[in-house]
Design an enzyme around this catalytic site. Structure first.
Site, PDB file in Angstrom:
ATOM      1  N   CYS A  45       1.384  -1.357  -0.276  1.00  0.00           N
ATOM      2  CA  CYS A  45       0.224  -0.451   0.363  1.00  0.00           C
ATOM      3  C   CYS A  45       0.723   1.179   0.192  1.00  0.00           C
ATOM      4  O   CYS A  45       0.478   2.212  -0.888  1.00  0.00           O
ATOM      5  CB  CYS A  45      -0.783   0.132   1.408  1.00  0.00           C
ATOM      6  SG  CYS A  45      -2.090  -1.399   1.010  1.00  0.00           S
ATOM      7  N   THR A  46       1.876   1.443   0.496  1.00  0.00           N
ATOM      8  CA  THR A  46       2.445   2.836   0.669  1.00  0.00           C
ATOM      9  C   THR A  46       3.551   2.495  -0.899  1.00  0.00           C
ATOM     10  O   THR A  46       3.725   4.311  -0.969  1.00  0.00           O
ATOM     11  CB  THR A  46       3.664   2.192   1.919  1.00  0.00           C
ATOM     12  OG1 THR A  46       3.442   1.688   3.347  1.00  0.00           O
ATOM     13  CG2 THR A  46       5.226   2.990   2.093  1.00  0.00           C
TER      14      THR A  46
END
Ligand code: BEZ
Length: 211
Positions: A45-46
């Site tokens: 996600c980052t």
């Protein structure tokens, strides 16, 4: 029944990193992308949120608003944004919806309980100016999405909306396109006075309009 192509997307009011939004008002009369990501402070996600921030000018160029969604609270989104800036070189420059009670995620069918009953899957919803769903895709948590592909689909959707053309396999901006089946030969002659190639009557190929 889950959200399907052509449906008006659900409206909601929610807290975001850029203030409270009423979703249909926020959409206005334009294109938008809503994407869910499973959880804050997670590696895939980052990288995704950093990439969407880097691509923001590309979405802007196409007149497309972008908004992220996850089941974490606002404070977590704000803290995580600092990590994204630090590790990806760019903090999110678009709102992130805080959805700790999974209200919005559930409305959009982004919780798939047999995969995970608390986190969202990686879904992307492309919404048209009529507030109808034009595309949805869903990836598992372990696979980061390709946001260049999302831009490619938006280019195709916008060409269809403006010129009544469809795009063939592996099409990319600038390639030839196909006159949509819904356009009669008579109408096609008006739209494409230069004519078209037709290896079969149902396969009518023209250069991309506007190029
Ligand atoms: C990730 O973003 O790396 C991730 C998030 C939730 C579950 C698994 C992976």
């Amino acid at each position: 029944m889950s959200l399907q192509l052509g449906d008006i997307v659900p409206d909601f009011t929610a807290e975001t990193t850029e203030g409270t939004i009423h979703f249909h008002d926020w959409l206005g009369g334009g294109w938008a992308v809503l994407f869910s990501h499973p959880k804050d402070f997670t590696p895939v996600c980052t990288t995704e949120l950093g990439e969407v921030a880097r691509l923001k000018p590309e979405f802007d160029k196409r007149g497309v608003k972008v908004i992220g969604l996850s089941v974490d609270p606002l404070e977590s989104h704000h803290k995580w944004s600092q990590d994204i800036a630090e590790t990806q070189g760019q903090a999110p420059n678009y709102p992130l919806i805080a959805d700790p009670d999974r209200r919005v995620s559930s409305l959009y069918g982004a919780i798939h309980p047999n995969a995970n009953d608390t986190l969202t899957v990686r879904s992307v919803y492309v919404i048209g100016p009529d507030k109808k769903l034009k595309l949805s895709i869903t990836y598992p948590a372990s696979t980061g999405r390709n946001f260049q592909e999302i831009l490619r689909v938006i280019d195709s959707l916008q060409l269809t909306a403006k010129h009544g053309v469809a795009t063939p396999v592996n099409w990319k901006d600038g390639d030839d396109v196909i006159i949509a089946g819904s356009v009669s030969d008579e109408d096609a002659k008006k739209r494409f006075p230069e004519g078209w190639k037709a290896p079969k009557p149902y396969l009518r190929i023209v250069p991309q309009p506007g190029k």
